[in-house]
Structure formats: C-alpha cells, structure tokens
Motif scaffolding. Sequence first.
Motif, short mmCIF file in Angstrom:
data_model
loop_
_atom_site.label_atom_id
_atom_site.label_comp_id
_atom_site.label_asym_id
_atom_site.label_seq_id
_atom_site.Cartn_x
_atom_site.Cartn_y
_atom_site.Cartn_z
N GLY A 45 0.80 -1.21 0.00
CA GLY A 45 0.00 0.00 0.00
C GLY A 45 0.83 1.27 0.00
N ALA A 46 2.15 1.12 -0.24
CA ALA A 46 3.04 2.28 -0.26
C ALA A 46 2.72 3.17 -1.45
CB ALA A 46 4.49 1.83 -0.32
N GLY A 47 3.00 4.47 -1.30
CA GLY A 47 2.76 5.42 -2.37
C GLY A 47 3.83 5.36 -3.44
N ASP A 48 3.62 6.12 -4.51
CA ASP A 48 4.54 6.09 -5.63
C ASP A 48 5.95 6.54 -5.24
OD1 ASP A 48 2.52 5.24 -7.26
OD2 ASP A 48 2.04 7.22 -8.05
N ILE A 49 6.07 7.52 -4.37
CA ILE A 49 7.39 8.01 -3.97
C ILE A 49 8.17 6.94 -3.23
CG2 ILE A 49 8.60 9.66 -2.48
CD1 ILE A 49 6.52 11.73 -3.17
N ILE A 50 7.51 6.24 -2.32
CA ILE A 50 8.17 5.17 -1.57
C ILE A 50 8.59 4.05 -2.51
CG2 ILE A 50 7.90 3.42 0.23
CD1 ILE A 50 8.10 6.27 1.25
N ILE A 51 7.71 3.69 -3.44
CA ILE A 51 8.02 2.64 -4.41
C ILE A 51 9.24 3.04 -5.24
CG2 ILE A 51 7.20 1.43 -6.47
CD1 ILE A 51 4.39 1.55 -5.31
N SER A 52 9.28 4.29 -5.68
CA SER A 52 10.41 4.77 -6.48
C SER A 52 11.70 4.74 -5.68
CB SER A 52 10.13 6.19 -6.97
OG SER A 52 9.03 6.22 -7.85
N LEU A 53 11.64 5.15 -4.42
CA LEU A 53 12.83 5.15 -3.56
C LEU A 53 13.35 3.73 -3.34
CD1 LEU A 53 12.10 7.80 -0.77
CD2 LEU A 53 13.97 7.84 -2.45
#
Length: 209
Positions: A45-53
């Motif tokens: 359920g992580a957001g796009d920024i967390i996924i990118s990081l």
Amino acid sequence: MRSEERAGIILIVMLFFWGTLIAEPFHIFSRYIAETVTSLIGKTGAGDIIISLVLYLAVIGVIVLMQKLSRTRFDIYMPCAISTISILVLVVRSIVSHSINYFDVVCLAVPAITGIVFYLIKFEKGLEWYTDIYIYSLAIALLNSLLFVPLSKLNGFVDKILYITNYNDLNITGSFKDLAGIPELVWGMFFTAFAVFPIIYLATSSRRK
C-alpha cells in the motif's frame, strides 16, 4: 586488461547501444527487477514516492552486490545464473498469463546459449566480460532513468537526440516531479550523484584483472 578499463569500455558501448534492440536481453533483466520490486512494495500500500525510492535503492544494491561477486570465483557463473533466473521468471509469467512472449523467449535464449557455450569451452575471459556487461548495463539503465529520461522531457528536440530514452525500464524520477517545487531533472541529478559514487568506487577498486 584491468577490470576498471573493462568497465569503462562496457559503459561507453552500452550507453551507445542502450536505445537499440541489441540491448534487449539486458533491458529484460532490468525490467524484471523493476517489476518485481514494484509489485512487492505496491502490495504494502506504499505510495509512488516510496516505491520509487525502494526501486532506486534496490537497483543500486543489485549492482553493488554483482560488483562484489565479480571479485570472487563466482563471476564466471553469473551470466548463466542470471540467464537461468530470467528464463524461470519468463516461464512463471507465461504460466500465470497463459500466453508466451516469443520475442522475450528469443532475447533470453541468445545470451543463455552464449553463456553456456563460453562456460563449456572454459572461456573465462569471455565470461568475465559477460558478467561486467550485465553489471554495467544495469548501471546504464539506472543512469538513463535518472538523468536522460528527465532531460528528454525538456522538449521534443532533446527527446529525438536522446534515443537512449526509447527504452526506460525503471520509473524512478516521475513520482518526484515538482515535489517541494523541485523539477524532475534536478531530482534525477541528485539521485545520480549518490548512485555513481559506490558504483565507480567498486569498479575502480576491484582486485579482479
């Protein structure tokens, strides 16, 4: 030839060919890494920024791990190991989707057969080059996504010149666009600066010849 010289040659050559069909087997390798990380982190359920990081750190981690392994006797087995894992992933994906991507089959079969032939004839120098191609093609994939992709978005003319961006397997900087009022390209340059240090350090300090 020293390992750092080999790394430099491969980086230059892969930078030139990354936007072409020749590099497709290595695109598949980086694409599978990206899809695996994105799928696993996305389920939390992580957001796009967390996924990118996480993807950014994961790719750097894989590159560093491969660089360290290339300094051991495992280096000659890495091309066959990577090809085998990639083929297994393709098989699983084909079973799940009930369809076969014959283009990917051919693209993965060629490097797999090449690696097996090199191993059977004990062409260790060739396998060392092969290992480094996998390592630094992933580095080019990272550089492309962090720097060249944001740069190509500046205008259409730049996009046409940077044909390397025709293939972008890692979506990292897009989620940072205009975050804190900072342009995507600046974020890309920031991430690039931190990524290149460990990669260059290990490339130039490797004991392998």
